[in-house]
Motif scaffolding. Structure first.
Motif, PDB file in Angstrom:
ATOM      1  N   GLN A  70     -11.182   0.147 -13.376  1.00  0.00           N
ATOM      2  CA  GLN A  70     -11.178  -1.032 -12.498  1.00  0.00           C
ATOM      3  C   GLN A  70     -10.778  -2.328 -13.209  1.00  0.00           C
ATOM      4  O   GLN A  70     -10.899  -3.404 -12.631  1.00  0.00           O
ATOM      5  CB  GLN A  70     -12.546  -1.254 -11.840  1.00  0.00           C
ATOM      6  N   TYR A  71     -10.249  -2.251 -14.419  1.00  0.00           N
ATOM      7  CA  TYR A  71      -9.859  -3.476 -15.121  1.00  0.00           C
ATOM      8  C   TYR A  71      -8.454  -3.941 -14.745  1.00  0.00           C
ATOM      9  O   TYR A  71      -8.048  -5.039 -15.124  1.00  0.00           O
ATOM     10  CB  TYR A  71      -9.975  -3.283 -16.636  1.00  0.00           C
ATOM     11  N   ALA A  72      -7.702  -3.117 -14.041  1.00  0.00           N
ATOM     12  CA  ALA A  72      -6.381  -3.542 -13.586  1.00  0.00           C
ATOM     13  C   ALA A  72      -6.521  -4.425 -12.356  1.00  0.00           C
ATOM     14  O   ALA A  72      -7.453  -4.264 -11.562  1.00  0.00           O
ATOM     15  CB  ALA A  72      -5.516  -2.326 -13.263  1.00  0.00           C
ATOM     16  N   CYS A  73      -5.589  -5.352 -12.193  1.00  0.00           N
ATOM     17  CA  CYS A  73      -5.632  -6.231 -11.020  1.00  0.00           C
ATOM     18  C   CYS A  73      -5.468  -5.451  -9.722  1.00  0.00           C
ATOM     19  O   CYS A  73      -5.875  -5.920  -8.657  1.00  0.00           O
ATOM     20  CB  CYS A  73      -4.561  -7.314 -11.123  1.00  0.00           C
ATOM     21  N   SER A  74      -4.895  -4.260  -9.796  1.00  0.00           N
ATOM     22  CA  SER A  74      -4.660  -3.441  -8.606  1.00  0.00           C
ATOM     23  C   SER A  74      -5.801  -2.468  -8.309  1.00  0.00           C
ATOM     24  O   SER A  74      -5.717  -1.681  -7.371  1.00  0.00           O
ATOM     25  CB  SER A  74      -3.354  -2.648  -8.774  1.00  0.00           C
ATOM     26  N   SER A  75      -6.864  -2.519  -9.108  1.00  0.00           N
ATOM     27  CA  SER A  75      -7.998  -1.613  -8.906  1.00  0.00           C
ATOM     28  C   SER A  75      -8.925  -2.139  -7.811  1.00  0.00           C
ATOM     29  O   SER A  75      -9.236  -3.334  -7.778  1.00  0.00           O
ATOM     30  CB  SER A  75      -8.789  -1.470 -10.206  1.00  0.00           C
ATOM     31  N   PRO A  76      -9.409  -1.268  -6.924  1.00  0.00           N
ATOM     32  CA  PRO A  76     -10.330  -1.721  -5.876  1.00  0.00           C
ATOM     33  C   PRO A  76     -11.748  -1.890  -6.388  1.00  0.00           C
ATOM     34  O   PRO A  76     -12.201  -1.145  -7.266  1.00  0.00           O
ATOM     35  CB  PRO A  76     -10.265  -0.581  -4.848  1.00  0.00           C
ATOM     36  N   HIS A  77     -12.446  -2.879  -5.838  1.00  0.00           N
ATOM     37  CA  HIS A  77     -13.863  -3.076  -6.146  1.00  0.00           C
ATOM     38  C   HIS A  77     -14.727  -2.919  -4.910  1.00  0.00           C
ATOM     39  O   HIS A  77     -15.939  -2.713  -5.015  1.00  0.00           O
ATOM     40  CB  HIS A  77     -14.081  -4.462  -6.761  1.00  0.00           C
ATOM     41  N   THR A  78     -14.112  -3.049  -3.724  1.00  0.00           N
ATOM     42  CA  THR A  78     -14.816  -2.877  -2.458  1.00  0.00           C
ATOM     43  C   THR A  78     -13.981  -1.984  -1.545  1.00  0.00           C
ATOM     44  O   THR A  78     -12.754  -2.123  -1.509  1.00  0.00           O
ATOM     45  CB  THR A  78     -15.054  -4.232  -1.758  1.00  0.00           C
ATOM     46  N   ILE A  79     -14.653  -1.081  -0.841  1.00  0.00           N
ATOM     47  CA  ILE A  79     -13.995  -0.248   0.164  1.00  0.00           C
ATOM     48  C   ILE A  79     -14.644  -0.548   1.512  1.00  0.00           C
ATOM     49  O   ILE A  79     -15.841  -0.331   1.699  1.00  0.00           O
ATOM     50  CB  ILE A  79     -14.131   1.254  -0.152  1.00  0.00           C
ATOM     51  N   PHE A  80     -13.854  -1.072   2.434  1.00  0.00           N
ATOM     52  CA  PHE A  80     -14.337  -1.325   3.785  1.00  0.00           C
ATOM     53  C   PHE A  80     -13.998  -0.112   4.648  1.00  0.00           C
ATOM     54  O   PHE A  80     -12.847   0.327   4.696  1.00  0.00           O
ATOM     55  CB  PHE A  80     -13.690  -2.576   4.363  1.00  0.00           C
ATOM     56  N   VAL A  81     -15.006   0.418   5.334  1.00  0.00           N
ATOM     57  CA  VAL A  81     -14.832   1.608   6.158  1.00  0.00           C
ATOM     58  C   VAL A  81     -15.242   1.267   7.584  1.00  0.00           C
ATOM     59  O   VAL A  81     -16.355   0.788   7.833  1.00  0.00           O
ATOM     60  CB  VAL A  81     -15.674   2.784   5.631  1.00  0.00           C
ATOM     61  N   GLU A  82     -14.340   1.535   8.522  1.00  0.00           N
ATOM     62  CA  GLU A  82     -14.588   1.207   9.922  1.00  0.00           C
ATOM     63  C   GLU A  82     -15.506   2.235  10.566  1.00  0.00           C
ATOM     64  O   GLU A  82     -15.362   3.449  10.350  1.00  0.00           O
ATOM     65  CB  GLU A  82     -13.251   1.151  10.668  1.00  0.00           C
ATOM     66  N   LYS A  83     -16.437   1.757  11.345  1.00  0.00           N
ATOM     67  CA  LYS A  83     -17.347   2.634  12.079  1.00  0.00           C
ATOM     68  C   LYS A  83     -16.593   3.350  13.203  1.00  0.00           C
ATOM     69  O   LYS A  83     -15.575   2.861  13.697  1.00  0.00           O
ATOM     70  CB  LYS A  83     -18.494   1.824  12.677  1.00  0.00           C
ATOM     71  N   GLY A  84     -17.121   4.505  13.607  1.00  0.00           N
ATOM     72  CA  GLY A  84     -16.549   5.222  14.741  1.00  0.00           C
ATOM     73  C   GLY A  84     -15.689   6.406  14.378  1.00  0.00           C
ATOM     74  O   GLY A  84     -15.124   7.051  15.273  1.00  0.00           O
ATOM     75  N   ASP A 140      -0.647   3.074   0.047  1.00  0.00           N
ATOM     76  CA  ASP A 140      -1.604   4.020   0.598  1.00  0.00           C
ATOM     77  C   ASP A 140      -2.757   4.207  -0.386  1.00  0.00           C
ATOM     78  O   ASP A 140      -2.586   4.060  -1.602  1.00  0.00           O
ATOM     79  CB  ASP A 140      -0.935   5.368   0.857  1.00  0.00           C
ATOM     80  N   VAL A 141      -3.919   4.558   0.126  1.00  0.00           N
ATOM     81  CA  VAL A 141      -5.064   4.873  -0.726  1.00  0.00           C
ATOM     82  C   VAL A 141      -4.683   6.036  -1.644  1.00  0.00           C
ATOM     83  O   VAL A 141      -4.099   7.033  -1.210  1.00  0.00           O
ATOM     84  CB  VAL A 141      -6.289   5.235   0.129  1.00  0.00           C
ATOM     85  N   GLY A 142      -4.989   5.901  -2.909  1.00  0.00           N
ATOM     86  CA  GLY A 142      -4.605   6.891  -3.912  1.00  0.00           C
ATOM     87  C   GLY A 142      -3.407   6.473  -4.735  1.00  0.00           C
ATOM     88  O   GLY A 142      -3.119   7.081  -5.773  1.00  0.00           O
ATOM     89  N   ARG A 143      -2.735   5.407  -4.309  1.00  0.00           N
ATOM     90  CA  ARG A 143      -1.539   4.937  -5.011  1.00  0.00           C
ATOM     91  C   ARG A 143      -1.634   3.446  -5.360  1.00  0.00           C
ATOM     92  O   ARG A 143      -0.627   2.814  -5.661  1.00  0.00           O
ATOM     93  CB  ARG A 143      -0.287   5.204  -4.172  1.00  0.00           C
ATOM     94  N   MET A 144      -2.840   2.924  -5.351  1.00  0.00           N
ATOM     95  CA  MET A 144      -3.008   1.494  -5.589  1.00  0.00           C
ATOM     96  C   MET A 144      -2.587   1.077  -6.994  1.00  0.00           C
ATOM     97  O   MET A 144      -2.026   0.000  -7.203  1.00  0.00           O
ATOM     98  CB  MET A 144      -4.467   1.075  -5.349  1.00  0.00           C
ATOM     99  N   THR A 145      -2.831   1.927  -7.982  1.00  0.00           N
ATOM    100  CA  THR A 145      -2.539   1.561  -9.367  1.00  0.00           C
ATOM    101  C   THR A 145      -1.181   2.060  -9.839  1.00  0.00           C
ATOM    102  O   THR A 145      -0.874   1.963 -11.023  1.00  0.00           O
ATOM    103  CB  THR A 145      -3.638   2.093 -10.309  1.00  0.00           C
ATOM    104  N   PHE A 146      -0.365   2.604  -8.925  1.00  0.00           N
ATOM    105  CA  PHE A 146       1.000   2.993  -9.291  1.00  0.00           C
ATOM    106  C   PHE A 146       1.835   1.719  -9.437  1.00  0.00           C
ATOM    107  O   PHE A 146       1.839   0.865  -8.563  1.00  0.00           O
ATOM    108  CB  PHE A 146       1.628   3.864  -8.208  1.00  0.00           C
ATOM    109  N   PHE A 147       2.565   1.600 -10.531  1.00  0.00           N
ATOM    110  CA  PHE A 147       3.430   0.442 -10.735  1.00  0.00           C
ATOM    111  C   PHE A 147       4.661   0.564  -9.844  1.00  0.00           C
ATOM    112  O   PHE A 147       5.321   1.607  -9.832  1.00  0.00           O
ATOM    113  CB  PHE A 147       3.856   0.347 -12.201  1.00  0.00           C
ATOM    114  N   ASP A 148       4.967  -0.473  -9.098  1.00  0.00           N
ATOM    115  CA  ASP A 148       6.153  -0.437  -8.252  1.00  0.00           C
ATOM    116  C   ASP A 148       6.853  -1.792  -8.273  1.00  0.00           C
ATOM    117  O   ASP A 148       6.415  -2.731  -8.939  1.00  0.00           O
ATOM    118  CB  ASP A 148       5.809  -0.009  -6.818  1.00  0.00           C
ATOM    119  N   ILE A 149       7.958  -1.855  -7.577  1.00  0.00           N
ATOM    120  CA  ILE A 149       8.770  -3.067  -7.500  1.00  0.00           C
ATOM    121  C   ILE A 149       8.864  -3.484  -6.035  1.00  0.00           C
ATOM    122  O   ILE A 149       9.223  -2.658  -5.197  1.00  0.00           O
ATOM    123  CB  ILE A 149      10.186  -2.815  -8.050  1.00  0.00           C
TER     124      ILE A 149
END
Length: 330
Positions: free
Chosen positions: A159-173, A300-309
């Motif tokens: 989680q030290y990368a700027c692209s790492s998540p610290h909170t996950i919001f999950v919608e009810k229902g 997409d979730v699972g690809r947050m820390t992939f480097f892209d352009i």
């Protein structure tokens, strides 16, 4: 596209991989490079770059590329932050100043004297989070895969990368899982990720903060955690109150929300990446709202820390060259 000249890199000590990717782009744009490394990686980077030594690659066109030619354009150096004379000398010689790090570190670099036409490429401090809609929680199988991908995003770089998540919001229902059930499944995947992606031991300050957060959630929310400090999943119903507390070291807060689109309004210029598990028009609506408020990436979730352009809202290589035209205009 003409190289600007000398690119001075101030590399961050916590996520060195991104600095290496920026270096590759500076090499491709044919700039010379001076890399000011952090003390913790002062010996690692030369070892990595030594892979170029005596390397020869023949292109399909028959041209031979020599690794030693690349090495001759690179210089790795270290000096402490307190050495202002060295920092100023490096800054004044650079045609490009490229810096990674926290606010204090990058401000210190930006405020150094520089060439009047020098180009600054700054990757400053940012944080990221994740948004999961009820439509992505429709089946148990999809929920497990989503939790596995989320655990990967949390675990890579601790989680030290700027692209790492610290909170996950999950919608009810969600038919396949409630927000709390998702948090439970995520905890199982965090345990598995700890095996797949070994973690560096945290410092004593971080260990203390992990303990304090766990104690708080024992009274105010719910949590799942490893026996040691390998990972922690915190859960509460406080999604409407915003982002959870940032701890790093694989501590993730899961928060329940009634409407995931409300989460888009939590974006601001300090948010880099929002990992999305949304479908249909709501995905675009969410991104439109969050982008207008300052967020820059919606993988997409699972690809947050992939480097892209682009990265951090800019095309790095475009900033590393001068564009020259000839003829016309017509």
């Amino acid at each position: 596209a003409v190289p600007r000249g000398l690119c001075a890199h101030w590399l961050s000590g916590n996520v060195t991989l991104l600095g290496m990717l920026a270096l590759v782009q500076a090499i491709l744009t044919r700039n010379a490079n001076v890399l000011k490394v952090a003390s913790t990686y002062s010996s690692v980077l030369p070892i990595l770059l030594n892979a170029f030594r005596d390397l020869e690659v023949t292109t399909p066109a028959g041209k031979v590329l020599y690794g030693n030619d690349i090495l001759s354009t690179l210089c790795v150096l270290y000096f402490p932050h307190s050495n202002q004379l060295a920092s100023q000398a490096l800054s004044e010689e650079a045609d490009i100043r490229l810096a990674w790090g926290g606010r204090e570190a990058v401000e210190a670099i930006v405020n150094l004297p520089k060439k009047y036409n020098g180009e600054d490429i700054i990757f400053g401090p940012k944080i990221s989070f994740m948004a999961i809609g009820r439509d992505s929680l429709s089946e148990a199988r999809k929920v497990r895969r989503l939790a596995r991908n989320a655990a990967t995003d949390v675990s890579v770089f601790d989680q030290y990368a700027c692209s790492s998540p610290h909170t996950i919001f999950v919608e009810k229902g969600g038919v396949g899982a409630s927000p709390k059930e998702f948090a439970e499944i995520l905890a199982l995947e965090m345990q598995r990720a700890a095996v797949r992606i070994p973690k560096n031991p945290p410092d004593l300050g971080t260990v203390s903060k992990i303990g304090m957060l766990r104690m708080r959630y024992e009274f105010t929310g719910e949590l799942w955690n490893s026996l040691g400090t390998e990972w922690t999943v915190l859960y509460d119903e406080e999604g409407a109150s915003g982002l959870g507390e940032i701890c790093y070291s694989r501590v993730i807060t899961v928060r329940a929300v009634d409407d995931i689109l409300d989460v888009a309004r939590l974006a601001h210029p300090g948010i880099q990446t929002i990992g999305l598990a949304l479908t249909g028009p709501r995905k675009l609506i969410f991104a439109d709202i969050a982008a207008s408020l300052g967020a820059e990436r919606f993988p997409d979730v699972g690809r947050m820390t992939f480097f892209d352009i682009p990265w951090d809202g800019l095309y790095t290589m475009d900033r590393m060259v001068r564009w020259v035209s000839m003829g016309g205009p017509y």
